[in-house]
Write a protein that holds these residues in place. Structure first.
Motif, PDB file in Angstrom:
ATOM      1  N   TRP A  85       0.833  -1.196   0.000  1.00 57.02           N
ATOM      2  CA  TRP A  85       0.000   0.000   0.000  1.00 57.02           C
ATOM      3  C   TRP A  85       0.871   1.250   0.000  1.00 57.02           C
ATOM      4  CZ3 TRP A  85      -0.127  -3.723   3.856  1.00 57.02           C
ATOM      5  CH2 TRP A  85       0.624  -3.416   5.011  1.00 57.02           C
ATOM      6  N   ARG A  86       0.235   2.363  -0.325  1.00 60.79           N
ATOM      7  CA  ARG A  86       0.950   3.632  -0.421  1.00 60.79           C
ATOM      8  C   ARG A  86       0.001   4.793  -0.159  1.00 60.79           C
ATOM      9  NH1 ARG A  86       0.884   6.830  -4.738  1.00 60.79           N
ATOM     10  NH2 ARG A  86       0.097   5.112  -6.017  1.00 60.79           N
ATOM     11  N   LEU A  87       0.442   5.778   0.638  1.00 59.95           N
ATOM     12  CA  LEU A  87      -0.277   7.025   0.869  1.00 59.95           C
ATOM     13  C   LEU A  87       0.724   8.159   0.691  1.00 59.95           C
ATOM     14  CD1 LEU A  87      -2.255   6.132   4.137  1.00 59.95           C
ATOM     15  CD2 LEU A  87      -3.224   6.382   1.853  1.00 59.95           C
ATOM     16  N   GLY A  88       0.345   9.214  -0.026  1.00 62.29           N
ATOM     17  CA  GLY A  88       1.329  10.252  -0.257  1.00 62.29           C
ATOM     18  C   GLY A  88       0.749  11.616  -0.576  1.00 62.29           C
ATOM     19  N   LEU A  89       1.647  12.605  -0.557  1.00 66.70           N
ATOM     20  CA  LEU A  89       1.333  13.974  -0.927  1.00 66.70           C
ATOM     21  C   LEU A  89       2.409  14.481  -1.876  1.00 66.70           C
ATOM     22  CD1 LEU A  89       0.353  15.624   2.492  1.00 66.70           C
ATOM     23  CD2 LEU A  89      -1.202  15.143   0.586  1.00 66.70           C
ATOM     24  N   SER A  90       1.997  15.280  -2.854  1.00 66.82           N
ATOM     25  CA  SER A  90       2.944  15.893  -3.780  1.00 66.82           C
ATOM     26  C   SER A  90       2.678  17.384  -3.842  1.00 66.82           C
ATOM     27  CB  SER A  90       2.795  15.288  -5.194  1.00 66.82           C
ATOM     28  OG  SER A  90       3.132  13.926  -5.193  1.00 66.82           O
ATOM     29  N   TYR A  91       3.769  18.125  -4.023  1.00 67.89           N
ATOM     30  CA  TYR A  91       3.678  19.585  -4.136  1.00 67.89           C
ATOM     31  C   TYR A  91       4.412  19.997  -5.400  1.00 67.89           C
ATOM     32  CZ  TYR A  91       4.639  24.527  -3.185  1.00 67.89           C
ATOM     33  OH  TYR A  91       4.719  25.895  -3.275  1.00 67.89           O
ATOM     34  N   GLY A  92       3.685  20.603  -6.330  1.00 72.88           N
ATOM     35  CA  GLY A  92       4.266  21.009  -7.595  1.00 72.88           C
ATOM     36  C   GLY A  92       4.537  22.494  -7.644  1.00 72.88           C
ATOM     37  N   LEU A  93       5.746  22.856  -8.056  1.00 78.02           N
ATOM     38  CA  LEU A  93       6.118  24.256  -8.171  1.00 78.02           C
ATOM     39  C   LEU A  93       6.896  24.423  -9.462  1.00 78.02           C
ATOM     40  CD1 LEU A  93       6.244  27.088  -6.887  1.00 78.02           C
ATOM     41  CD2 LEU A  93       8.396  26.400  -5.810  1.00 78.02           C
ATOM     42  N   SER A  94       6.239  25.012 -10.479  1.00 74.81           N
ATOM     43  CA  SER A  94       6.847  25.141 -11.799  1.00 74.81           C
ATOM     44  C   SER A  94       7.261  23.769 -12.311  1.00 74.81           C
ATOM     45  CB  SER A  94       8.026  26.110 -11.748  1.00 74.81           C
ATOM     46  OG  SER A  94       8.555  26.321 -13.047  1.00 74.81           O
ATOM     47  N   LYS A  95       8.546  23.546 -12.537  1.00 77.29           N
ATOM     48  CA  LYS A  95       9.013  22.271 -13.076  1.00 77.29           C
ATOM     49  C   LYS A  95       9.550  21.320 -12.005  1.00 77.29           C
ATOM     50  CE  LYS A  95      10.068  23.989 -17.689  1.00 77.29           C
ATOM     51  NZ  LYS A  95      11.080  24.048 -18.775  1.00 77.29           N
ATOM     52  N   VAL A  96       9.384  21.709 -10.739  1.00 75.91           N
ATOM     53  CA  VAL A  96       9.877  20.887  -9.630  1.00 75.91           C
ATOM     54  C   VAL A  96       8.690  20.304  -8.864  1.00 75.91           C
ATOM     55  CG1 VAL A  96      11.214  20.868  -7.492  1.00 75.91           C
ATOM     56  CG2 VAL A  96      11.958  22.281  -9.428  1.00 75.91           C
ATOM     57  N   THR A  97       8.771  18.999  -8.568  1.00 78.52           N
ATOM     58  CA  THR A  97       7.740  18.337  -7.772  1.00 78.52           C
ATOM     59  C   THR A  97       8.386  17.692  -6.555  1.00 78.52           C
ATOM     60  OG1 THR A  97       6.414  17.855  -9.742  1.00 78.52           O
ATOM     61  CG2 THR A  97       5.918  16.606  -7.753  1.00 78.52           C
ATOM     62  N   LEU A  98       7.856  17.994  -5.377  1.00 65.92           N
ATOM     63  CA  LEU A  98       8.305  17.391  -4.129  1.00 65.92           C
ATOM     64  C   LEU A  98       7.242  16.403  -3.667  1.00 65.92           C
ATOM     65  CD1 LEU A  98       9.478  20.642  -2.281  1.00 65.92           C
ATOM     66  CD2 LEU A  98      10.834  19.144  -3.756  1.00 65.92           C
ATOM     67  N   SER A  99       7.661  15.204  -3.283  1.00 63.71           N
ATOM     68  CA  SER A  99       6.705  14.177  -2.880  1.00 63.71           C
ATOM     69  C   SER A  99       7.154  13.497  -1.603  1.00 63.71           C
ATOM     70  CB  SER A  99       6.552  13.118  -3.983  1.00 63.71           C
ATOM     71  OG  SER A  99       6.131  13.700  -5.197  1.00 63.71           O
ATOM     72  N   LEU A 100       6.170  13.089  -0.813  1.00 58.70           N
ATOM     73  CA  LEU A 100       6.426  12.336   0.405  1.00 58.70           C
ATOM     74  C   LEU A 100       5.397  11.220   0.474  1.00 58.70           C
ATOM     75  CD1 LEU A 100       8.388  12.527   2.852  1.00 58.70           C
ATOM     76  CD2 LEU A 100       6.530  13.657   4.088  1.00 58.70           C
ATOM     77  N   ASP A 101       5.875   9.969   0.531  1.00 57.49           N
ATOM     78  CA  ASP A 101       4.986   8.809   0.542  1.00 57.49           C
ATOM     79  C   ASP A 101       5.261   7.924   1.750  1.00 57.49           C
ATOM     80  OD1 ASP A 101       3.783   9.402  -1.962  1.00 57.49           O
ATOM     81  OD2 ASP A 101       5.497   8.526  -3.002  1.00 57.49           O
ATOM     82  N   TYR A 102       4.195   7.351   2.267  1.00 55.07           N
ATOM     83  CA  TYR A 102       4.319   6.276   3.255  1.00 55.07           C
ATOM     84  C   TYR A 102       3.970   4.980   2.533  1.00 55.07           C
ATOM     85  CZ  TYR A 102       3.148   3.079   7.027  1.00 55.07           C
ATOM     86  OH  TYR A 102       3.079   1.980   7.841  1.00 55.07           O
ATOM     87  N   VAL A 103       4.895   4.035   2.519  1.00 56.75           N
ATOM     88  CA  VAL A 103       4.668   2.770   1.821  1.00 56.75           C
ATOM     89  C   VAL A 103       4.841   1.622   2.805  1.00 56.75           C
ATOM     90  CG1 VAL A 103       5.446   3.703  -0.387  1.00 56.75           C
ATOM     91  CG2 VAL A 103       7.085   2.571   1.107  1.00 56.75           C
ATOM     92  N   GLY A 104       4.165   0.507   2.524  1.00 62.16           N
ATOM     93  CA  GLY A 104       4.271  -0.640   3.404  1.00 62.16           C
ATOM     94  C   GLY A 104       3.792  -1.916   2.747  1.00 62.16           C
ATOM     95  N   THR A 105       4.051  -3.030   3.396  1.00 67.30           N
ATOM     96  CA  THR A 105       3.619  -4.352   2.934  1.00 67.30           C
ATOM     97  C   THR A 105       3.192  -5.178   4.141  1.00 67.30           C
ATOM     98  OG1 THR A 105       5.726  -5.539   3.182  1.00 67.30           O
ATOM     99  CG2 THR A 105       5.437  -4.233   1.169  1.00 67.30           C
TER     100      THR A 105
END
Length: 245
Positions: free
Chosen positions: A196-216
């Protein structure tokens, strides 16, 4: 890997078509704290770098390519990097977008013949700011993965109204037939499992920052393969920075 060789030859013939000259590729680079796929760490628990390219409208097909460092990952027999090459074709049925694909995974520096390929089918539907997709990836029986492997998945993503953030979530299930338990541990460390995966992304012009929580839900006490890499199959937080060119 004769079938994989034929696939790559097909990609080469398509990309040499005149349509390529009319398509502007999308190119990007990414740095991540972990290269995680289907809940499994592909970079030995280390940070990874990647570069990717996507070309649309190649005589009705699309081509995706990505190269990522795997940092001598035990999961892939000490491979230094993997190149993923995917040829796909999409079409619409009403509001649903369907896509079929074939993907080759080519490993550099592995101590074994680690290359394998997959066939894929995906359906996606967009409603306002929300996109839903579900599908399957199937790797037919291959000695490099100790049998076959079927991955079923569903994802959802959508913009958070009033913010520059995009939320995403996904769940998947890996199953398959095992011929060689040692090599099957690459993609299924302890047999069938769910990720599974839960995440957030933040886009600014051509740069994208992402933070995900992943697990099994893998029980690492059942891992027997040297390719299972049991220290890197549990829950973790993954940070990513991607730049588009």
């Amino acid at each position: 890997m004769m079938r994989l060789a034929f696939f790559l030859a097909g990609v080469a013939s398509v990309t040499s078509a005149p349509a390529l000259a009319q398509s502007k590729p999308a190119i990007g680079a990414e740095a991540t704290t972990h290269e995680v796929r289907r809940g499994l760490n592909w970079s030995g628990g280390r940070a990874a770098l990647s570069a990717d390219i996507a070309v649309d409208d190649l005589a009705g097909f699309d081509l995706l390519g990505r190269v990522v460092t795997t940092r001598e990952s035990p999961r892939h027999a000490g491979a230094d990097a993997v190149a993923d090459l995917e040829l796909g074709r999409g079409f619409d049925i009403g509001a649903v977008r369907l896509r079929a694909s074939v993907t080759g995974h080519l490993f550099a520096g592995a101590a074994i013949d680690a290359d394998y390929y997959e066939l894929g089918a995906t359906g996606s539907y967009t409603l306002g700011p929300v996109t839903l997709d579900a599908g399957a990836k199937y790797a037919p029986e291959q000695s490099s993965i100790g049998g076959d492997n079927l991955y079923l998945f569903a994802n959802a993503s959508g913009a958070i109204i009033g913010t520059p953030l995009t939320a995403n979530a996904g769940i998947g299930r890996s199953t398959g037939q095992t011929d060689d338990p040692v090599r099957a541990g690459r993609l299924r460390p302890a047999g069938d499992y769910t990720d599974w995966r839960l995440g957030l992304s933040y886009g600014l012009s051509k740069v994208t920052l992402s933070l995900d929580y992943v697990g099994t839900n893998i029980d690492d006490r059942r891992t027997v393969s040297p390719f299972a890499d049991p220290d890197h199959i549990g829950d973790r937080v993954v940070g990513r920075v991607r730049v588009a060119f």
